[in-house]
Design a protein around this motif. Sequence first.
Motif, PDB file in Angstrom:
ATOM      1  N   GLY B  35      24.559 -22.352  40.470  1.00 49.18           N
ATOM      2  CA  GLY B  35      25.624 -21.925  41.380  1.00 49.18           C
ATOM      3  C   GLY B  35      25.325 -22.398  42.798  1.00 49.18           C
ATOM      4  O   GLY B  35      24.262 -22.937  43.086  1.00 49.18           O
ATOM      5  N   GLU B  36      26.289 -22.160  43.656  1.00 48.43           N
ATOM      6  CA  GLU B  36      26.149 -22.658  45.023  1.00 48.43           C
ATOM      7  C   GLU B  36      26.486 -21.520  45.976  1.00 48.43           C
ATOM      8  O   GLU B  36      27.503 -20.832  45.826  1.00 48.43           O
ATOM      9  N   ILE B  37      25.598 -21.300  46.938  1.00 46.05           N
ATOM     10  CA  ILE B  37      25.827 -20.231  47.912  1.00 46.05           C
ATOM     11  C   ILE B  37      26.575 -20.815  49.096  1.00 46.05           C
ATOM     12  O   ILE B  37      26.123 -21.772  49.701  1.00 46.05           O
ATOM     13  N   GLN B  38      27.718 -20.230  49.391  1.00 48.56           N
ATOM     14  CA  GLN B  38      28.475 -20.741  50.536  1.00 48.56           C
ATOM     15  C   GLN B  38      28.238 -19.901  51.783  1.00 48.56           C
ATOM     16  O   GLN B  38      28.234 -20.411  52.887  1.00 48.56           O
ATOM     17  N   LYS B  39      28.039 -18.619  51.560  1.00 47.75           N
ATOM     18  CA  LYS B  39      27.856 -17.750  52.719  1.00 47.75           C
ATOM     19  C   LYS B  39      27.202 -16.454  52.272  1.00 47.75           C
ATOM     20  O   LYS B  39      27.505 -15.927  51.212  1.00 47.75           O
ATOM     21  N   ILE B  40      26.289 -15.979  53.082  1.00 53.43           N
ATOM     22  CA  ILE B  40      25.775 -14.624  52.888  1.00 53.43           C
ATOM     23  C   ILE B  40      25.964 -13.912  54.206  1.00 53.43           C
ATOM     24  O   ILE B  40      25.502 -14.370  55.237  1.00 53.43           O
ATOM     25  N   GLU B  41      26.691 -12.826  54.146  1.00 49.20           N
ATOM     26  CA  GLU B  41      26.969 -12.136  55.394  1.00 49.20           C
ATOM     27  C   GLU B  41      26.593 -10.676  55.256  1.00 49.20           C
ATOM     28  O   GLU B  41      27.078  -9.989  54.357  1.00 49.20           O
ATOM     29  N   LYS B  42      25.731 -10.239  56.156  1.00 50.50           N
ATOM     30  CA  LYS B  42      25.430  -8.815  56.190  1.00 50.50           C
ATOM     31  C   LYS B  42      26.404  -8.182  57.173  1.00 50.50           C
ATOM     32  O   LYS B  42      26.406  -8.486  58.351  1.00 50.50           O
ATOM     33  N   MET B  43      27.266  -7.345  56.637  1.00 49.65           N
ATOM     34  CA  MET B  43      28.333  -6.818  57.485  1.00 49.65           C
ATOM     35  C   MET B  43      27.919  -5.533  58.186  1.00 49.65           C
ATOM     36  O   MET B  43      28.702  -4.951  58.926  1.00 49.65           O
ATOM     37  N   GLY B  44      26.709  -5.106  57.939  1.00 42.74           N
ATOM     38  CA  GLY B  44      26.205  -3.927  58.642  1.00 42.74           C
ATOM     39  C   GLY B  44      26.651  -2.624  58.013  1.00 42.74           C
ATOM     40  O   GLY B  44      27.328  -2.596  56.997  1.00 42.74           O
ATOM     41  N   LYS B  45      26.258  -1.556  58.677  1.00 45.38           N
ATOM     42  CA  LYS B  45      26.529  -0.235  58.143  1.00 45.38           C
ATOM     43  C   LYS B  45      27.947   0.190  58.523  1.00 45.38           C
ATOM     44  O   LYS B  45      28.396  -0.049  59.632  1.00 45.38           O
ATOM     45  N   ARG B  46      28.613   0.777  57.567  1.00 43.94           N
ATOM     46  CA  ARG B  46      29.993   1.236  57.784  1.00 43.94           C
ATOM     47  C   ARG B  46      30.154   2.588  57.133  1.00 43.94           C
ATOM     48  O   ARG B  46      29.514   2.880  56.136  1.00 43.94           O
ATOM     49  N   ARG B  47      31.074   3.353  57.643  1.00 46.96           N
ATOM     50  CA  ARG B  47      31.435   4.602  56.969  1.00 46.96           C
ATOM     51  C   ARG B  47      32.246   4.263  55.734  1.00 46.96           C
ATOM     52  O   ARG B  47      33.144   3.436  55.795  1.00 46.96           O
ATOM     53  N   LEU B  48      31.948   4.916  54.638  1.00 48.19           N
ATOM     54  CA  LEU B  48      32.728   4.692  53.422  1.00 48.19           C
ATOM     55  C   LEU B  48      34.011   5.534  53.501  1.00 48.19           C
ATOM     56  O   LEU B  48      34.020   6.610  54.092  1.00 48.19           O
ATOM     57  N   ALA B  49      35.044   5.018  52.874  1.00 45.91           N
ATOM     58  CA  ALA B  49      36.319   5.738  52.896  1.00 45.91           C
ATOM     59  C   ALA B  49      36.259   6.990  52.029  1.00 45.91           C
ATOM     60  O   ALA B  49      37.036   7.910  52.200  1.00 45.91           O
ATOM     61  N   TYR B  50      35.353   6.988  51.086  1.00 47.66           N
ATOM     62  CA  TYR B  50      35.138   8.188  50.263  1.00 47.66           C
ATOM     63  C   TYR B  50      33.677   8.200  49.845  1.00 47.66           C
ATOM     64  O   TYR B  50      32.990   7.190  49.963  1.00 47.66           O
ATOM     65  N   ASP B  51      33.210   9.345  49.356  1.00 45.19           N
ATOM     66  CA  ASP B  51      31.799   9.462  49.002  1.00 45.19           C
ATOM     67  C   ASP B  51      31.502   8.651  47.746  1.00 45.19           C
ATOM     68  O   ASP B  51      32.243   8.710  46.774  1.00 45.19           O
ATOM     69  N   VAL B  52      30.417   7.903  47.802  1.00 42.54           N
ATOM     70  CA  VAL B  52      29.956   7.181  46.633  1.00 42.54           C
ATOM     71  C   VAL B  52      28.522   7.645  46.377  1.00 42.54           C
ATOM     72  O   VAL B  52      27.669   7.508  47.253  1.00 42.54           O
ATOM     73  N   ASP B  53      28.269   8.202  45.224  1.00 42.54           N
ATOM     74  CA  ASP B  53      26.937   8.731  44.908  1.00 42.54           C
ATOM     75  C   ASP B  53      26.416   9.631  46.030  1.00 42.54           C
ATOM     76  O   ASP B  53      25.262   9.556  46.439  1.00 42.54           O
ATOM     77  N   LYS B  54      27.285  10.429  46.555  1.00 41.37           N
ATOM     78  CA  LYS B  54      26.959  11.382  47.623  1.00 41.37           C
ATOM     79  C   LYS B  54      26.586  10.722  48.946  1.00 41.37           C
ATOM     80  O   LYS B  54      26.092  11.365  49.859  1.00 41.37           O
ATOM     81  N   PHE B  55      26.822   9.424  49.074  1.00 42.68           N
ATOM     82  CA  PHE B  55      26.593   8.773  50.366  1.00 42.68           C
ATOM     83  C   PHE B  55      27.904   8.703  51.130  1.00 42.68           C
ATOM     84  O   PHE B  55      28.961   8.459  50.552  1.00 42.68           O
ATOM     85  N   ARG B  56      27.809   8.903  52.431  1.00 36.99           N
ATOM     86  CA  ARG B  56      29.008   8.834  53.254  1.00 36.99           C
ATOM     87  C   ARG B  56      29.118   7.462  53.943  1.00 36.99           C
ATOM     88  O   ARG B  56      30.154   7.114  54.465  1.00 36.99           O
ATOM     89  N   GLU B  57      28.002   6.772  54.031  1.00 36.58           N
ATOM     90  CA  GLU B  57      28.066   5.431  54.610  1.00 36.58           C
ATOM     91  C   GLU B  57      27.220   4.471  53.775  1.00 36.58           C
ATOM     92  O   GLU B  57      26.477   4.906  52.888  1.00 36.58           O
ATOM     93  N   GLY B  58      27.361   3.194  54.080  1.00 35.89           N
ATOM     94  CA  GLY B  58      26.614   2.207  53.316  1.00 35.89           C
ATOM     95  C   GLY B  58      26.561   0.896  54.068  1.00 35.89           C
ATOM     96  O   GLY B  58      27.354   0.645  54.967  1.00 35.89           O
ATOM     97  N   SER B  59      25.589   0.058  53.690  1.00 36.52           N
ATOM     98  CA  SER B  59      25.486  -1.263  54.305  1.00 36.52           C
ATOM     99  C   SER B  59      26.223  -2.254  53.409  1.00 36.52           C
ATOM    100  O   SER B  59      25.928  -2.348  52.221  1.00 36.52           O
ATOM    101  N   TYR B  60      27.154  -2.953  53.987  1.00 35.77           N
ATOM    102  CA  TYR B  60      27.936  -3.917  53.223  1.00 35.77           C
ATOM    103  C   TYR B  60      27.297  -5.294  53.295  1.00 35.77           C
ATOM    104  O   TYR B  60      26.826  -5.712  54.353  1.00 35.77           O
ATOM    105  N   VAL B  61      27.294  -5.980  52.176  1.00 36.60           N
ATOM    106  CA  VAL B  61      26.830  -7.363  52.136  1.00 36.60           C
ATOM    107  C   VAL B  61      27.886  -8.180  51.409  1.00 36.60           C
ATOM    108  O   VAL B  61      28.458  -7.733  50.416  1.00 36.60           O
TER     109      VAL B  61
END
Lengths: 84, 132
Positions: B35-61
């Motif tokens: 495969g070929e990697i075109q971009k890797i972007e760490k979008m940083g920490k954001r508040r989640l719109a709803y709880d996921v596994d009891k987390f309210r925020e998460g780091s998006y990649v």
Amino acid sequence: MRSPREKRPPGQKQYYRRKKVCKFCVERIDSINYKDVKLLSQFVPERAKIMPRRISGVCSQHQRRLNDAIKKARNIALLPFATE
Amino acid sequence: MRNYEIMFIVNPNATDEEIDKINGQLEAVITGAGGEIQKIEKMGKRRLAYDVDKFREGSYVLFAIGANGDIIKEVERRLRVMDAVIKYITVRTDEDVRRFEKIRSYRQKRAARRGSGERPASPAQSAEEAMQ
């Protein structure tokens, strides 16, 4: 500059009633991307339901793309499914 | 080869190094399978719109890659296994991109036929202005 008369075709008066126009057609937004929360959130009012076309005036093609984008965004927790 | 975007959310307590480690692993999986990697972007920490596994925020990649179905299958399997990754989504992008290009070329052709620049040159810019 063109004269104002040229901008308005003769048949304009017929369409005088305020017509809702599709935001995406007017502003020529081609890509309705699921990552663009700022754009999408304009179409999800407080309850986080998708705004119907009859209210937003979005054309059917763009509404379809918008629906897809909103649903993707919900999937990755960028937009809520519902709010209390 | 198709283009995909893989977005995933990492546990907010994960450190930057841990995220880099995950990225490195995925990168190895993708490039190793052709495969070929075109971009890797760490979008940083954001508040989640709803709880996921009891987390309210998460780091998006965000990964933008060129790959085929088998690679995607493997990457998704890995993401499922990783404890730090709490959610992921894979989106195919090449079809959309092709569609935009078609629209864009059509629009340019039409503008050329009219032979005047009465339309704003960059619609994206005017859209941004309207949003503000």
